[in-house]
Design an enzyme around this catalytic site. Structure first.
Site, short mmCIF file in Angstrom:
data_model
loop_
_atom_site.label_atom_id
_atom_site.label_comp_id
_atom_site.label_asym_id
_atom_site.label_seq_id
_atom_site.Cartn_x
_atom_site.Cartn_y
_atom_site.Cartn_z
N CYS A 26 0.81 -1.23 0.00
CA CYS A 26 0.00 0.00 0.00
C CYS A 26 0.84 1.27 0.00
CB CYS A 26 -0.96 0.00 1.18
SG CYS A 26 -2.25 -1.25 1.01
N HIS A 76 -12.71 9.02 -9.24
CA HIS A 76 -11.62 9.20 -10.20
C HIS A 76 -10.66 10.31 -9.78
CE1 HIS A 76 -13.99 6.46 -12.60
NE2 HIS A 76 -12.87 6.20 -13.25
N GLU A 140 -12.97 -0.88 0.92
CA GLU A 140 -11.81 -0.62 0.07
C GLU A 140 -11.65 -1.75 -0.95
OE1 GLU A 140 -7.97 1.39 1.45
OE2 GLU A 140 -7.50 -0.76 1.53
#
EC number: 4.1.2.50
Length: 158
Positions: A26, A76, A140
């Site tokens: 991550c 986005h 997530e």
């Protein structure tokens, strides 16, 4: 005895992030298809002939408000921690890059709390109703999520 009724609306959006000091994958720039579940509690409206008679709030109104105040801003976009200065400077050097700067590292836990803080006031007393965002779940991935809950504090109904 009065009953408390709640409804949940699911929305989805795509966004990028990174956890700058993470010891694993991550740390890298990556993205997710986030799923957002919003649970509202409130009074069921009783107005014969009204389009929202028998509802807490029309699901379309929930979607429109959540899109206006959060989803369209985060969709986005790259969600970046204000302290991630090297990457932030790079993103800000790009023309028209959709970047959302937040005050905490963009973990799913922090993003869920930020989303709750943004949306809770939007739904409170929405359209004159007594509404409360009582639960927000941010996925997530399909297997990993964070949940934020608030104690119910609506007026008692007869």
């Amino acid at each position: 005895m009065s009953k408390q009724v709640s409804i949940t609306r699911r929305l989805e959006f795509d966004a990028g992030h990174r956890i700058p000091s993470h010891g694993g994958q991550c740390r890298n720039i990556h993205g997710h298809r986030y799923r957002l579940d919003l649970t509202l509690a409130g009074e069921v409206l009783r107005q014969e002939g009204a389009s929202d008679d028998g509802m807490i709030l029309d699901f379309g109104d929930i979607k429109a408000l959540a899109n206006e105040h959060l989803v369209s801003k985060w969709d986005h976009a790259f969600l970046i921690y204000r302290g991630d200065t090297a990457l932030l400077n790079f993103l800000q050097s790009m023309d028209n890059h959709k970047t959302v700067v937040i005050d905490s590292i963009p973990t799913v836990e922090n993003l869920a709390q930020a989303a709750f803080d943004i949306l809770a006031p939007v739904f409170k007393d929405c359209f004159g109703h007594h509404l409360q965002l009582t639960r927000l779940v941010l996925f997530e991935t399909p297997n990993c999520w964070a949940e934020v809950s608030a104690p119910l504090s609506l007026p008692a109904q007869d």
